[in-house]
Design a protein around this motif. Structure first.
Motif, PDB file in Angstrom:
ATOM      1  N   VAL A 127       0.755  -1.151   0.064  1.00 46.81           N
ATOM      2  CA  VAL A 127       0.066   0.117  -0.104  1.00 46.81           C
ATOM      3  C   VAL A 127       0.802   1.291  -0.088  1.00 46.81           C
ATOM      4  CG1 VAL A 127      -1.743   1.479   1.249  1.00 46.81           C
ATOM      5  CG2 VAL A 127      -1.780  -1.040   1.180  1.00 46.81           C
ATOM      6  N   ASP A 128       0.585   2.403  -1.019  1.00 42.44           N
ATOM      7  CA  ASP A 128       1.302   3.481  -0.968  1.00 42.44           C
ATOM      8  C   ASP A 128       0.655   4.273  -1.665  1.00 42.44           C
ATOM      9  OD1 ASP A 128       3.534   4.928  -0.435  1.00 42.44           O
ATOM     10  OD2 ASP A 128       4.634   4.620  -2.342  1.00 42.44           O
ATOM     11  N   GLY A 129       1.061   5.699  -1.422  1.00 40.33           N
ATOM     12  CA  GLY A 129       0.247   6.910  -2.044  1.00 40.33           C
ATOM     13  C   GLY A 129       1.232   7.519  -3.026  1.00 40.33           C
ATOM     14  N   LYS A 130       0.296   8.509  -3.889  1.00 36.73           N
ATOM     15  CA  LYS A 130       1.253   9.143  -4.986  1.00 36.73           C
ATOM     16  C   LYS A 130       0.223  10.384  -5.156  1.00 36.73           C
ATOM     17  CE  LYS A 130       2.884   9.068  -9.614  1.00 36.73           C
ATOM     18  NZ  LYS A 130       1.991  10.213  -9.912  1.00 36.73           N
ATOM     19  N   ALA A 131       0.882  11.370  -5.559  1.00 31.69           N
ATOM     20  CA  ALA A 131       0.338  12.593  -5.764  1.00 31.69           C
ATOM     21  C   ALA A 131       0.356  12.847  -7.558  1.00 31.69           C
ATOM     22  CB  ALA A 131       0.996  13.925  -5.204  1.00 31.69           C
ATOM     23  N   ALA A 132      -0.968  12.849  -8.231  1.00 31.67           N
ATOM     24  CA  ALA A 132      -0.866  13.512  -9.486  1.00 31.67           C
ATOM     25  C   ALA A 132      -0.445  14.867  -9.782  1.00 31.67           C
ATOM     26  CB  ALA A 132      -2.054  12.910 -10.199  1.00 31.67           C
ATOM     27  N   ARG A 133       0.662  15.236  -9.727  1.00 32.43           N
ATOM     28  CA  ARG A 133       1.042  16.781  -9.626  1.00 32.43           C
ATOM     29  C   ARG A 133       0.691  17.509 -10.547  1.00 32.43           C
ATOM     30  NH1 ARG A 133       7.583  15.675  -8.521  1.00 32.43           N
ATOM     31  NH2 ARG A 133       7.490  14.334  -6.779  1.00 32.43           N
ATOM     32  N   GLY A 134       0.339  17.080 -11.678  1.00 31.45           N
ATOM     33  CA  GLY A 134      -0.193  18.021 -12.759  1.00 31.45           C
ATOM     34  C   GLY A 134      -1.760  18.314 -12.622  1.00 31.45           C
ATOM     35  N   VAL A 183      -2.816 -13.083   3.604  1.00 25.24           N
ATOM     36  CA  VAL A 183      -1.990 -12.212   2.553  1.00 25.24           C
ATOM     37  C   VAL A 183      -1.094 -11.250   3.771  1.00 25.24           C
ATOM     38  CG1 VAL A 183      -1.976 -10.273   1.208  1.00 25.24           C
ATOM     39  CG2 VAL A 183      -3.589 -12.333   0.632  1.00 25.24           C
ATOM     40  N   THR A 184       0.014 -10.884   3.410  1.00 31.26           N
ATOM     41  CA  THR A 184       0.790  -9.900   4.295  1.00 31.26           C
ATOM     42  C   THR A 184       0.681  -8.881   3.654  1.00 31.26           C
ATOM     43  OG1 THR A 184       2.247 -11.707   4.930  1.00 31.26           O
ATOM     44  CG2 THR A 184       2.964  -9.402   5.284  1.00 31.26           C
ATOM     45  N   VAL A 185       0.254  -7.541   4.406  1.00 31.29           N
ATOM     46  CA  VAL A 185       0.080  -6.117   3.755  1.00 31.29           C
ATOM     47  C   VAL A 185       1.280  -5.376   4.267  1.00 31.29           C
ATOM     48  CG1 VAL A 185      -1.436  -4.070   3.922  1.00 31.29           C
ATOM     49  CG2 VAL A 185      -2.467  -6.214   3.718  1.00 31.29           C
ATOM     50  N   THR A 186       1.987  -4.915   3.352  1.00 28.96           N
ATOM     51  CA  THR A 186       3.217  -3.985   3.651  1.00 28.96           C
ATOM     52  C   THR A 186       2.770  -2.637   3.456  1.00 28.96           C
ATOM     53  OG1 THR A 186       4.054  -3.940   1.376  1.00 28.96           O
ATOM     54  CG2 THR A 186       4.777  -5.814   2.997  1.00 28.96           C
ATOM     55  N   ALA A 187       3.145  -1.549   4.272  1.00 32.37           N
ATOM     56  CA  ALA A 187       3.246  -0.110   4.208  1.00 32.37           C
ATOM     57  C   ALA A 187       4.195   0.680   4.786  1.00 32.37           C
ATOM     58  CB  ALA A 187       1.817   0.074   4.674  1.00 32.37           C
ATOM     59  N   ASP A 188       4.381   1.794   4.428  1.00 34.77           N
ATOM     60  CA  ASP A 188       5.312   2.653   5.106  1.00 34.77           C
ATOM     61  C   ASP A 188       4.994   3.250   6.362  1.00 34.77           C
ATOM     62  OD1 ASP A 188       3.305   4.851   4.388  1.00 34.77           O
ATOM     63  OD2 ASP A 188       4.277   5.407   2.650  1.00 34.77           O
ATOM     64  N   ALA A 189       5.713   3.899   6.755  1.00 35.80           N
ATOM     65  CA  ALA A 189       5.628   4.413   8.141  1.00 35.80           C
ATOM     66  C   ALA A 189       4.350   4.985   8.452  1.00 35.80           C
ATOM     67  CB  ALA A 189       6.764   5.104   8.762  1.00 35.80           C
ATOM     68  N   LEU A 190       3.702   5.601   7.479  1.00 36.21           N
ATOM     69  CA  LEU A 190       2.302   6.598   7.581  1.00 36.21           C
ATOM     70  C   LEU A 190       1.439   5.679   8.302  1.00 36.21           C
ATOM     71  CD1 LEU A 190       1.132   9.323   7.232  1.00 36.21           C
ATOM     72  CD2 LEU A 190       0.371   8.707   5.135  1.00 36.21           C
ATOM     73  N   HIS A 191       1.306   4.214   7.785  1.00 34.26           N
ATOM     74  CA  HIS A 191       0.241   3.493   8.356  1.00 34.26           C
ATOM     75  C   HIS A 191       0.688   2.369   9.389  1.00 34.26           C
ATOM     76  CE1 HIS A 191      -1.965   4.587   4.645  1.00 34.26           C
ATOM     77  NE2 HIS A 191      -0.998   4.493   3.987  1.00 34.26           N
ATOM     78  N   THR A 192       1.822   2.747   9.894  1.00 35.31           N
ATOM     79  CA  THR A 192       2.044   2.139  11.360  1.00 35.31           C
ATOM     80  C   THR A 192       1.170   2.253  12.483  1.00 35.31           C
ATOM     81  OG1 THR A 192       4.418   1.959  10.348  1.00 35.31           O
ATOM     82  CG2 THR A 192       4.006   1.276  12.864  1.00 35.31           C
ATOM     83  N   SER A 308       9.003  -5.782  -1.499  1.00 37.54           N
ATOM     84  CA  SER A 308       7.849  -5.615  -2.063  1.00 37.54           C
ATOM     85  C   SER A 308       7.030  -4.398  -2.110  1.00 37.54           C
ATOM     86  CB  SER A 308       6.760  -6.753  -1.637  1.00 37.54           C
ATOM     87  OG  SER A 308       6.080  -6.578  -0.526  1.00 37.54           O
ATOM     88  N   GLN A 309       7.509  -3.756  -0.812  1.00 43.22           N
ATOM     89  CA  GLN A 309       7.132  -2.154  -0.527  1.00 43.22           C
ATOM     90  C   GLN A 309       7.606  -1.467  -1.490  1.00 43.22           C
ATOM     91  OE1 GLN A 309       4.507  -1.303   1.107  1.00 43.22           O
ATOM     92  NE2 GLN A 309       4.876   0.821   0.622  1.00 43.22           N
ATOM     93  N   ARG A 310       9.053  -1.452  -1.823  1.00 44.66           N
ATOM     94  CA  ARG A 310       9.637  -0.613  -2.561  1.00 44.66           C
ATOM     95  C   ARG A 310       9.188  -0.946  -4.019  1.00 44.66           C
ATOM     96  NH1 ARG A 310      16.091  -0.809  -1.348  1.00 44.66           N
ATOM     97  NH2 ARG A 310      15.988   0.876  -2.783  1.00 44.66           N
TER      98      ARG A 310
END
Length: 381
Positions: A127-134, A183-192, A308-310
């Motif tokens: 799980v990870d987020g991204k901004a559509a900058r345009g 299933v193992t869900v991986t995420a960055d620190a924002l979701h800890t 897999s998170q990367r």
């Protein structure tokens, strides 16, 4: 809720598990047509299929997507199910304005869920987020998209995070409709977060492996002084990729009293990197926690799960930026930003399913026969 749920967007099948064996055409037929009935001339499914085919052929904008059906021969329009005109056997292509309205209006949650991969049976989901900058315009912030992707590079879904909220409030809504058993869900620190851990283990019968950074000072402070040098469970990995040589040392410890729901194991990854051209060296220490026991996840598996998170950053977000120029896209109105991202995800999933590991090369291959290969890849009869 951070988006319309699948049940709010689908009228024929409220269960996502029930669409796993259906074709793309059958899935899209479940989406309600958001257009006003008066004046509708083109079938809604044909409009969406034309847009999806154009994106696989390399279209990046509304203008490019509109040019694809306008140039399509009759046999391609027939496969799309385009409208039959008054002349027998002659079909009319949906115009650019019709396609633009369809993409901007269609329910983003339903479109993302129906065109995404199923996480059932996957070893991991990142799980990870991204901004559509345009998509930023004036005082309107850029559309922020939260994605879930399986470990083998298939995007599951990607809703938009509402303005003035964060990814944290959308985590449960993102994964809620899916069967994540085992299933193992991986995420960055924002979701800890404790609530996320309880949701995954207690409600979804899944596992978790989130990163722990200094933004969680208490938890980070308890992990740093653990006896990592004494850990007998360790793994060494070396690889060369993108002009960068990296060595990773993964160590794992069984922990008790960590004061985090269901946590039984902690891991530390030391990354040593060297640029092949510049010779510049880097060093990074990453901590993570999991409810997986040492028997369920030895260091070899923990290292693979952490990688897999990367993967979601390199195989999804980076690909959309480089192959589709997403950050340069000026699509802003309605649900356009998130639905265009979903069409790009569909193109990436489809190309990978057909053996195209290099997405840019796959797009070029499809563009050489733009009115046959994209439809064949999408299994449009």
């Amino acid at each position: 809720m951070c988006r319309k749920s699948a049940t709010a967007c689908l009228v024929k099948s409220p269960a996502l598990e029930g669409v796993a064996g259906l074709s793309l055409v059958e899935r899209l037929r479940m989406l309600p047509d958001p257009r006003r009935r008066r004046g509708v001339r083109h079938p809604f499914v044909a409009v969406l299929l034309a847009a999806a085919s154009a994106v696989i052929a390399g279209a990046r904008s509304y203008a490019a997507i509109g040019q694809w059906p306008a140039s399509a021969p009759q046999h391609a329009l027939a496969r799309l199910g385009a409208r039959v005109t008054g002349t027998p056997g002659v079909r009319a292509a949906p115009g650019p304005a019709t396609i633009r309205r369809g993409i901007a209006l269609v329910c983003p949650g339903g479109l993302a869920d129906l065109t995404g991969a199923s996480p059932g049976g996957a070893d991991s989901v990142a799980v990870d987020g991204k901004a559509a900058r345009g998509s930023r315009h004036g005082q309107t912030p850029a559309a922020h998209l939260l994605a879930a992707m399986t470990g083998d590079g298939q995007t599951v879904t990607q809703p938009r995070v509402p303005d003035k909220t964060s990814e944290i409030t959308c985590f449960a809504a993102l994964l809620g409709p899916y069967d994540l058993s085992g299933v193992t869900v991986t995420a960055d620190a924002l979701h800890t977060h404790r609530d996320h851990a309880r949701f995954l283990v207690e409600e979804k019968n899944a596992h978790y492996l989130p990163v722990v950074k200094a933004s969680q000072p208490g938890l980070h402070r308890r992990l740093r002084p653990l006896p990592w040098k004494d850990a007998t469970a360790r793994r060494y990995d070396r690889e060369v990729s993108h002009g960068h040589r990296e060595t990773r040392v993964t160590r794992a410890l069984t922990v008790t009293g960590l004061d985090f729901p269901h946590a039984v194991q902690a891991m530390r990854v030391l990354r040593h990197g060297t640029g092949l051209k510049t010779g510049k060296c880097s060093r990074q220490t990453v901590y993570a926690i999991t409810d997986l026991t040492s028997q369920q996840a030895p260091p070899q598996r923990l290292g693979r799960l952490a990688r897999s998170q990367r993967t979601i950053e390199n195989r999804l977000h980076l690909v959309r930026d480089t192959a589709f120029r997403e950050d340069a896209s000026k699509i802003r109105t309605g649900h356009g930003p998130e639905n265009m991202a979903t069409l790009r995800n569909l193109a990436i999933n489809t190309l990978r399913q057909h053996g195209h590991h290099n997405i840019a090369a796959g797009l070029r291959h499809a563009s050489y026969d733009p009115f046959n290969r994209p439809l064949n890849l999408l299994n449009i009869p």
